[in-house]
Write a protein that holds these residues in place. Structure first.
Motif, PDB file in Angstrom:
ATOM      1  N   LYS A 147       4.469 -13.818 128.639  1.00 25.34           N
ATOM      2  CA  LYS A 147       4.357 -15.367 129.016  1.00 25.34           C
ATOM      3  C   LYS A 147       3.498 -15.895 128.320  1.00 25.34           C
ATOM      4  N   GLU A 148       2.103 -15.129 128.087  1.00 26.41           N
ATOM      5  CA  GLU A 148       1.031 -15.739 127.523  1.00 26.41           C
ATOM      6  C   GLU A 148       1.411 -16.169 126.249  1.00 26.41           C
ATOM      7  N   TYR A 149       2.045 -15.091 125.363  1.00 30.14           N
ATOM      8  CA  TYR A 149       2.102 -15.261 123.929  1.00 30.14           C
ATOM      9  C   TYR A 149       3.279 -16.535 123.892  1.00 30.14           C
ATOM     10  N   LEU A 150       4.106 -16.737 124.722  1.00 35.49           N
ATOM     11  CA  LEU A 150       5.211 -17.532 124.350  1.00 35.49           C
ATOM     12  C   LEU A 150       4.649 -18.944 124.844  1.00 35.49           C
ATOM     13  N   GLN A 151       3.847 -19.060 125.691  1.00 40.48           N
ATOM     14  CA  GLN A 151       3.126 -20.282 126.111  1.00 40.48           C
ATOM     15  C   GLN A 151       2.304 -20.985 125.202  1.00 40.48           C
ATOM     16  N   ASN A 152       1.687 -20.082 124.371  1.00 42.44           N
ATOM     17  CA  ASN A 152       0.687 -20.283 123.156  1.00 42.44           C
ATOM     18  C   ASN A 152       1.422 -20.437 121.798  1.00 42.44           C
ATOM     19  N   ASP A 153       2.723 -20.288 121.817  1.00 48.25           N
ATOM     20  CA  ASP A 153       3.405 -20.522 120.589  1.00 48.25           C
ATOM     21  C   ASP A 153       3.120 -19.247 119.727  1.00 48.25           C
ATOM     22  N   ARG A 154       2.895 -18.183 120.203  1.00 43.02           N
ATOM     23  CA  ARG A 154       2.768 -16.896 119.243  1.00 43.02           C
ATOM     24  C   ARG A 154       3.546 -15.731 119.574  1.00 43.02           C
ATOM     25  N   LEU A 155       4.835 -16.038 119.962  1.00 42.25           N
ATOM     26  CA  LEU A 155       5.922 -15.080 120.376  1.00 42.25           C
ATOM     27  C   LEU A 155       6.230 -14.277 118.961  1.00 42.25           C
ATOM     28  N   LEU A 156       6.292 -14.770 117.812  1.00 44.22           N
ATOM     29  CA  LEU A 156       6.551 -14.279 116.771  1.00 44.22           C
ATOM     30  C   LEU A 156       5.781 -13.059 116.301  1.00 44.22           C
ATOM     31  N   GLU A 157       4.298 -13.202 116.789  1.00 49.66           N
ATOM     32  CA  GLU A 157       3.691 -12.188 116.666  1.00 49.66           C
ATOM     33  C   GLU A 157       4.020 -10.888 116.955  1.00 49.66           C
ATOM     34  N   LEU A 158       4.619 -10.880 118.263  1.00 48.12           N
ATOM     35  CA  LEU A 158       5.123  -9.776 118.879  1.00 48.12           C
ATOM     36  C   LEU A 158       6.488  -9.081 118.358  1.00 48.12           C
ATOM     37  N   LEU A 159       7.110  -9.698 117.592  1.00 44.44           N
ATOM     38  CA  LEU A 159       8.446  -9.380 117.307  1.00 44.44           C
ATOM     39  C   LEU A 159       8.609  -8.241 116.061  1.00 44.44           C
ATOM     40  N   ASN A 160       9.561  -7.387 116.346  1.00 44.39           N
ATOM     41  CA  ASN A 160       9.822  -6.399 115.083  1.00 44.39           C
ATOM     42  C   ASN A 160      10.826  -6.901 114.148  1.00 44.39           C
ATOM     43  N   TYR A 161      10.435  -6.801 112.882  1.00 41.95           N
ATOM     44  CA  TYR A 161      11.445  -7.293 111.830  1.00 41.95           C
ATOM     45  C   TYR A 161      11.863  -6.053 110.967  1.00 41.95           C
ATOM     46  N   GLU A 162      13.083  -5.983 110.718  1.00 45.82           N
ATOM     47  CA  GLU A 162      13.792  -4.924 109.984  1.00 45.82           C
ATOM     48  C   GLU A 162      14.623  -5.494 108.832  1.00 45.82           C
ATOM     49  N   GLN A 163      14.275  -5.145 107.668  1.00 46.70           N
ATOM     50  CA  GLN A 163      14.813  -5.715 106.288  1.00 46.70           C
ATOM     51  C   GLN A 163      16.087  -4.692 106.473  1.00 46.70           C
ATOM     52  N   VAL A 164      16.959  -5.446 105.927  1.00 50.10           N
ATOM     53  CA  VAL A 164      18.511  -5.090 105.844  1.00 50.10           C
ATOM     54  C   VAL A 164      19.069  -4.939 104.534  1.00 50.10           C
ATOM     55  N   LYS A 165      20.320  -4.120 104.484  1.00 51.10           N
ATOM     56  CA  LYS A 165      21.473  -4.075 103.409  1.00 51.10           C
ATOM     57  C   LYS A 165      22.573  -3.701 103.771  1.00 51.10           C
ATOM     58  N   GLU A 166      23.614  -3.884 102.803  1.00 52.41           N
ATOM     59  CA  GLU A 166      24.849  -3.520 103.176  1.00 52.41           C
ATOM     60  C   GLU A 166      25.044  -2.117 103.815  1.00 52.41           C
ATOM     61  N   GLY A 167      25.987  -2.112 105.101  1.00 50.21           N
ATOM     62  CA  GLY A 167      25.890  -0.785 105.592  1.00 50.21           C
ATOM     63  C   GLY A 167      24.991  -0.280 106.505  1.00 50.21           C
ATOM     64  N   ASP A 168      23.843  -1.010 106.762  1.00 48.06           N
ATOM     65  CA  ASP A 168      22.935  -1.057 107.788  1.00 48.06           C
ATOM     66  C   ASP A 168      23.661  -1.375 109.176  1.00 48.06           C
ATOM     67  N   THR A 169      23.577  -0.508 110.245  1.00 48.99           N
ATOM     68  CA  THR A 169      24.074  -0.637 111.586  1.00 48.99           C
ATOM     69  C   THR A 169      23.016  -0.688 112.467  1.00 48.99           C
ATOM     70  N   PHE A 170      23.276  -1.568 113.553  1.00 46.95           N
ATOM     71  CA  PHE A 170      22.295  -1.679 114.488  1.00 46.95           C
ATOM     72  C   PHE A 170      23.228  -1.889 115.938  1.00 46.95           C
ATOM     73  N   PHE A 171      22.547  -1.154 116.856  1.00 44.86           N
ATOM     74  CA  PHE A 171      23.223  -1.217 118.392  1.00 44.86           C
ATOM     75  C   PHE A 171      22.007  -1.702 119.310  1.00 44.86           C
ATOM     76  N   ILE A 172      22.413  -2.859 119.946  1.00 40.58           N
ATOM     77  CA  ILE A 172      21.525  -3.940 120.536  1.00 40.58           C
ATOM     78  C   ILE A 172      21.989  -3.807 122.095  1.00 40.58           C
ATOM     79  N   ASN A 173      20.881  -3.003 122.667  1.00 35.29           N
ATOM     80  CA  ASN A 173      21.093  -2.949 124.380  1.00 35.29           C
ATOM     81  C   ASN A 173      20.900  -4.206 124.975  1.00 35.29           C
ATOM     82  N   THR A 174      21.446  -4.524 126.146  1.00 36.79           N
ATOM     83  CA  THR A 174      21.038  -5.603 126.993  1.00 36.79           C
ATOM     84  C   THR A 174      19.566  -5.608 127.306  1.00 36.79           C
TER      85      THR A 174
END
Length: 322
Positions: A147-174
């Motif tokens: 909540k503190e990061y979100l309120q201070n517009d810093r959410l993107l600092e917490l996120l994990n980025y994955e570079q992708v290419k054709e064939g990569d597959t991801f399972f996204i849990n709820t």
């Protein structure tokens, strides 16, 4: 009722982040410059698929289920879900970044929205150089820190980025925060649900100049705040063989990399089967009938069909069941 391999008219969705790859790459009949989604098989209220081929052309998926649930879905599926079709199939083109979002689990979705939750899987069909996805957090969090990061517009600092290419597959849990990045074209398999909690939208406005709604409070009790490396799907790609990708309570997915004709034996499967063509093309042969399956097309094989032959000189298919 005589059932056969069924194709459906795509349900096309204009999106603020959409582009033209559904037309340019997959050959969809669209004229809009911002078409983001093609719903291939859907039983979502207000967006129910309609048959595009054969004697049932013009019949809705809901009507087919009402008239012939066991033969279409399979008795095991009817026992679990009644006459609700449990899977939603899409192709998605992200010309721009999608919002950062997450989906509630079954219990929370049922309590709040009288809906299934939304577990999903992505198969990357095409990606511009450097394109990426957001999947999960890059550190363990608690609700207060989030909540503190979100309120201070810093959410993107917490996120994990994955570079992708054709064939990569991801399972996204709820509960897992995620976003499709600009330049990605993918196939999506998910529970039948349109419940999304949007938590960040890059401060952009819609075509009417308004900020899109955020679901900040709803999301707080739905987010999984833990850092997890459980999202990349590792799977074999042996040619002309069955390659298991995902085996979950919500759907099962197999990768077929075909270089020649392939017999798909379904007689012991008490459930429907969906084939999504993500590369190449094939003809689905059942009895004396042939249904063409091109890249970006989807076919539903009713549970009553004991098997089909896939005629091809080269195709990559996602085989989906429940």
């Amino acid at each position: 009722m005589e059932l056969y391999p069924l194709k459906f008219d795509p349900i096309l969705k204009e999106r603020i982040w959409g582009g033209t790859k559904l037309k340019d790459v997959l050959g969809k009949s669209i004229t809009d410059e911002h078409t983001g989604e093609s719903w291939e098989i859907s039983a979502v209220d207000g967006d129910v698929s309609v048959v595009a081929n054969g004697t049932h052309r013009g019949t809705s998926l809901s009507r087919l289920i009402e008239d012939s649930a066991g033969d279409l879905l399979g008795q095991s599926v009817v026992e679990r879900f009644g006459k609700d079709f449990p899977i939603l199939i899409k192709f998605i083109d992200a010309r721009k970044d999608l919002s950062v979002q997450l989906h509630p689990h079954d219990e929370l979705a049922r309590e709040r929205h009288q809906s299934f939750g939304k577990t999903e899987m992505w198969y990357i069909m095409d990606a511009d150089p450097g394109a990426n996805l957001i999947v999960g957090f890059n550190r363990d969090l608690d609700k207060q820190t989030y909540k503190e990061y979100l309120q201070n517009d810093r959410l993107l600092e917490l996120l994990n980025y994955e570079q992708v290419k054709e064939g990569d597959t991801f399972f996204i849990n709820t509960g897992k925060v995620h976003a499709i990045g600009a330049g990605v074209l993918l196939a999506e398999i998910q529970q039948t649900s349109d419940i999304t909690y949007r938590i960040y939208d890059f401060k952009r406005k819609d075509k009417d100049g308004n900020y899109r709604e955020l679901h900040t409070e709803l999301a707080l009790d739905a987010i999984d705040y833990r850092k997890k490396d459980d999202f990349r799907v590792n799977y074999s790609q042996h040619p002309d063989a069955v390659n298991s990708m995902v085996d979950s309570p919500y759907f099962k997915t197999i990768f077929l990399h075909l270089n020649k004709d392939f017999a798909l034996d379904l007689k012991d499967r008490d459930a429907f089967t969906i084939l999504m063509c993500v590369q190449g093309s094939a003809n689905v042969i059942y009895k004396s009938e042939s249904v063409s399956l091109q890249r970006g097309e989807t076919v539903l094989l009713p549970a009553a069909i004991p098997g089909v032959t896939l005629e091809t000189a080269g195709a990559k298919l996602l085989e989906v069941t429940i």
